[in-house]
Write a protein that holds these residues in place. Structure first.
Motif, PDB file in Angstrom:
ATOM      1  N   ALA A  26       7.906  56.796  48.869  1.00 57.82           N
ATOM      2  CA  ALA A  26       8.971  57.703  49.292  1.00 57.82           C
ATOM      3  C   ALA A  26      10.249  56.938  49.615  1.00 57.82           C
ATOM      4  N   GLU A  27      10.119  55.737  50.178  1.00 57.44           N
ATOM      5  CA  GLU A  27      11.287  54.963  50.567  1.00 57.44           C
ATOM      6  C   GLU A  27      12.011  54.343  49.384  1.00 57.44           C
ATOM      7  N   VAL A  28      11.244  53.782  48.437  1.00 60.76           N
ATOM      8  CA  VAL A  28      11.891  53.029  47.362  1.00 60.76           C
ATOM      9  C   VAL A  28      12.299  53.909  46.183  1.00 60.76           C
ATOM     10  N   GLY A  29      11.754  55.100  46.103  1.00 57.55           N
ATOM     11  CA  GLY A  29      12.232  56.014  45.064  1.00 57.55           C
ATOM     12  C   GLY A  29      11.514  55.875  43.737  1.00 57.55           C
ATOM     13  N   GLU A  30      12.165  55.306  42.746  1.00 59.32           N
ATOM     14  CA  GLU A  30      11.670  55.343  41.375  1.00 59.32           C
ATOM     15  C   GLU A  30      10.520  54.351  41.162  1.00 59.32           C
ATOM     16  N   VAL A  31       9.387  54.677  41.718  1.00 61.60           N
ATOM     17  CA  VAL A  31       8.187  53.874  41.560  1.00 61.60           C
ATOM     18  C   VAL A  31       6.992  54.820  41.670  1.00 61.60           C
ATOM     19  N   ILE A  32       5.943  54.557  40.896  1.00 59.80           N
ATOM     20  CA  ILE A  32       4.788  55.446  40.911  1.00 59.80           C
ATOM     21  C   ILE A  32       3.635  54.802  41.679  1.00 59.80           C
ATOM     22  N   PHE A  33       2.729  55.634  42.157  1.00 61.98           N
ATOM     23  CA  PHE A  33       1.558  55.201  42.919  1.00 61.98           C
ATOM     24  C   PHE A  33       0.331  55.382  42.034  1.00 61.98           C
ATOM     25  N   VAL A  34      -0.426  54.300  41.830  1.00 64.14           N
ATOM     26  CA  VAL A  34      -1.587  54.323  40.943  1.00 64.14           C
ATOM     27  C   VAL A  34      -2.809  53.830  41.707  1.00 64.14           C
ATOM     28  N   GLU A  35      -3.902  54.584  41.640  1.00 67.01           N
ATOM     29  CA  GLU A  35      -5.138  54.182  42.292  1.00 67.01           C
ATOM     30  C   GLU A  35      -5.982  53.312  41.360  1.00 67.01           C
ATOM     31  N   LEU A  36      -6.551  52.252  41.922  1.00 67.26           N
ATOM     32  CA  LEU A  36      -7.453  51.363  41.205  1.00 67.26           C
ATOM     33  C   LEU A  36      -8.754  51.240  41.987  1.00 67.26           C
ATOM     34  N   TYR A  37      -9.793  50.771  41.313  1.00 66.63           N
ATOM     35  CA  TYR A  37     -11.041  50.429  41.983  1.00 66.63           C
ATOM     36  C   TYR A  37     -11.002  48.923  42.250  1.00 66.63           C
ATOM     37  N   SER A  38     -11.001  48.542  43.521  1.00 61.94           N
ATOM     38  CA  SER A  38     -10.881  47.119  43.789  1.00 61.94           C
ATOM     39  C   SER A  38     -12.020  46.542  44.629  1.00 61.94           C
ATOM     40  N   GLU A  39     -12.536  47.267  45.610  1.00 61.31           N
ATOM     41  CA  GLU A  39     -13.568  46.694  46.472  1.00 61.31           C
ATOM     42  C   GLU A  39     -14.825  47.552  46.550  1.00 61.31           C
ATOM     43  N   SER A  40     -14.821  48.639  45.807  1.00 59.82           N
ATOM     44  CA  SER A  40     -16.006  49.480  45.706  1.00 59.82           C
ATOM     45  C   SER A  40     -15.987  50.154  44.344  1.00 59.82           C
ATOM     46  N   LEU A  41     -17.166  50.373  43.793  1.00 61.99           N
ATOM     47  CA  LEU A  41     -17.256  51.187  42.594  1.00 61.99           C
ATOM     48  C   LEU A  41     -16.872  52.630  42.921  1.00 61.99           C
ATOM     49  N   GLY A  42     -16.641  53.413  41.882  1.00 62.81           N
ATOM     50  CA  GLY A  42     -16.384  54.827  42.068  1.00 62.81           C
ATOM     51  C   GLY A  42     -17.688  55.614  42.108  1.00 62.81           C
ATOM     52  N   GLU A  43     -17.575  56.907  42.332  1.00 58.36           N
ATOM     53  CA  GLU A  43     -18.746  57.782  42.333  1.00 58.36           C
ATOM     54  C   GLU A  43     -19.431  57.741  40.968  1.00 58.36           C
ATOM     55  N   PRO A  44     -20.716  58.104  40.912  1.00 57.85           N
ATOM     56  CA  PRO A  44     -21.464  58.015  39.655  1.00 57.85           C
ATOM     57  C   PRO A  44     -20.839  58.746  38.467  1.00 57.85           C
ATOM     58  N   ASP A  45     -20.097  59.818  38.728  1.00 61.46           N
ATOM     59  CA  ASP A  45     -19.490  60.576  37.626  1.00 61.46           C
ATOM     60  C   ASP A  45     -18.031  60.182  37.380  1.00 61.46           C
ATOM     61  N   SER A  46     -17.584  59.076  37.981  1.00 66.16           N
ATOM     62  CA  SER A  46     -16.196  58.654  37.848  1.00 66.16           C
ATOM     63  C   SER A  46     -16.048  57.634  36.726  1.00 66.16           C
TER      64      SER A  46
END
Length: 364
Positions: free
Chosen positions: A323-343
Motif C-alpha cells: 500500500a505504501e510503495v504503490g506499483e508493486v504486486i504481492f505474491v505468495e510462495l511456499y517457503s517453510e511449509s508445504l501447501g495443503e494436499p490439494d494445493s
C-alpha cells in the motif's frame, strides 16, 4: 544518483507504525503459529507397521518439507512420521508429548539443522542423548552465511554517509530505529538450503548413506535405487527452474521477501536479495517501523516489481508495504511449509516448481 520517493519518510514511518501496533509480533495470528501450537498426533506418511510380517523401521522427520523428501526416498521400506503439520512455522513449533515420545523411539531422526527448528532444539538434543541416530541435512550441503545469497552489499559510505542522498527525515533511521546492534543474531549458516533443489539433491545423497548405515531395511538396494531416481528428478527440476528464470531480465531478478528465506535460491539462480520485511532468518524476530520505512524506500529506488511472502504466514506487514510503495504486486510462495494436499505446493517438487513459476510471472 538515486531517485527518492516523493512521499516523506516520516509519513511512511507513521503509517507502518500503525500496522506494527495492530500486528503485534505478527506471529500469533498466523496459520503457521496456529499449527505450531497443535498438540495432536504426528503425521504418519509411510506404510503402516508391517511388511511381510516384519516390523518396519520408523523414521521421524521434523519438517513437512523434509518429510515429503524422506518419504519419496524410502517409499514403503519404512514408516515415516512427520512432526510438523502443513502450515506450521518451524521457527516456533512446539512438540506435543506424543511427538516427543515418537522422536525418542525412532530408529532414525531427520532434522533440517542450523537451528531451523528453534522450538525443538532441546527435544532433538535429548533424542540424540537417548541414542537415536540423527541426520542433520544442513551438514550435507555447501552452506552460505546470512546475507551471502545474492544480497546487495553496501558500504557505510554508500548508504549512510552521503548527505546529498539522505533527507533530514531519513537520517534518523540509523540513530533511532536501526542501530548496528539491532540484529546481532543475524549471523551463522542460513538453514534454508531447501530452496535450492541441487542442494537438496546433495542432502538426499548423504541421507541415503546415513539410512543404510543406521537403519535395517528389508531391501536396502531398493532404497538406494529409489534415492537415485529421486536425485535424478531433482536435477531435472533444477533445469526447469533455470529455464523459468531465463525468462526474467537480469535487472529484474530481485527479491523482497517477508523474512530472509531465499538466499540459496538467489545464490543458485542469480537473483539479488534486496531486502526482507523481517531482516532475519527467523519469523520470531521483530521489525521496527524505521526498518520497514527504509525497506519501502529501497523498493521504490530499486524499482522492485513484486514482494514475496510465505503462504502460511500473516501478510499484514506485506500488505502495508504494498500500500505504501504503490506499483508493486504481492505474491505468495511456499517457503517453510508445504501447501495443503490439494494445493500446487503439496510436495517438495511441486513447491519448488510453483515458486519458480510464480516468480517468473511476477518479474518477467
Amino acid at each position: 544518483m538515486r531517485t527518492h520517493r516523493t512521499t516523506p519518510a516520516t509519513a511512511i514511518v507513521a503509517a507502518l507504525s500503525l500496522v506494527l501496533a495492530a500486528c503485534g509480533s505478527d506471529g500469533g495470528d498466523s496459520v503457521g503459529s496456529e499449527a505450531g501450537q497443535q498438540q495432536g498426533a504426528p503425521v504418519t506418511n509411510g506404510a503402516a507397521g508391517l511388511a511381510d510380517g516384519v516390523a518396519l523401521p520408523t523414521i521421524v522427520v521434523t519438517t513437512n518439507i523434509l518429510g515429503d523428501v524422506v518419504q519419496a526416498v524410502v517409499g514403503d521400506a519404512a514408516e515415516v512420521i512427520t512432526i510438523m503439520p502443513v502450515g506450521a512455522d518451524p521457527h516456533d513449533f512446539q512438540a506435543s508429548a506424543q511427538e516427543v515420545v515418537a522422536m525418542n523411539a525412532a530408529d532414525a531422526l531427520i532434522v533440517n539443522g542450523a537451528d531451523f527448528e528453534e522450538g525443538l532444539l532441546d527435544v532433538i538434543d535429548a533424542a540424540g542423548d537417548e541414542g537415536v541416530p540423527t541426520f542433520n541435512a544442513i551438514d550435507a550441503v555447501d552452506t552460505i552465511e546470512f546475507g551471502e545469497g545474492g544480497h546487495e552489499e553496501h558500504s557505510d559510505d554508500e548508504e549512510h554517509s552521503d548527505d546529498e542522498e539522505h533527507s533530514d527525515d531519513e537520517e534518523h533511521f540509523d540513530d533511532e530505529e536501526h542501530s548496528d546492534d539491532e540484529h546481532d543474531d543475524h549471523s551463522g549458516a542460513d538453514p534454508h538450503f531447501f530452496t535450492d533443489p541441487m542442494r537438496m539433491a546433495a542432502a538426499v545423497e548423504a541421507l541415503v548413506e546415513f539410512l543404510q548405515d543406521e537403519v535395517t531395511f528389508a531391501d536396502p538396494a531398493a532404497v538406494s535405487a529409489s534415492a537415485a531416481a529421486y536425485v535424478a528428478e531433482l536435477v531435472a527440476l533444477d533445469g526447469e527452474v533455470a529455464a523459468l528464470v531465463a525468462s526474467i531480465p537480469e535487472e529484474r531478478r530481485v527479491l523482497v521477501t517477508n523474512h530472509e528465506v531465499f538466499g540459496y535460491f538467489a545464490d543458485r539462480y542469480g537473483f539479488e536479495v534486496v531486502g526482507a520485511v523481517i531482516p532475519s532468518g527467523s519469523t520470531t524476530d521483530g521489525v521496527s517501523a524505521g526498518e520497514l520505512a527504509e525497506l519501502a524506500e529501497k523498493i521504490v529506488e530499486e524499482g522492485v516489481p513484486a514482494i514475496f511472502a510465505d503462504a502460511s504466514s500473516s501478510d499484514d506487514l506485506i500488505e502495508a508495504l504494498v500500500a505504501e510503495v504503490g506499483e508493486v504486486i504481492f505474491v505468495e510462495l511456499y517457503s517453510e511449509s508445504l501447501g495443503e494436499p490439494d494445493s500446487d505446493g503439496a510436495t517438495y517438487m511441486e513447491m519448488i516448481r510453483t515458486n519458480a513459476t510464480r516468480m517468473s510471472l511476477a518479474l518477467a
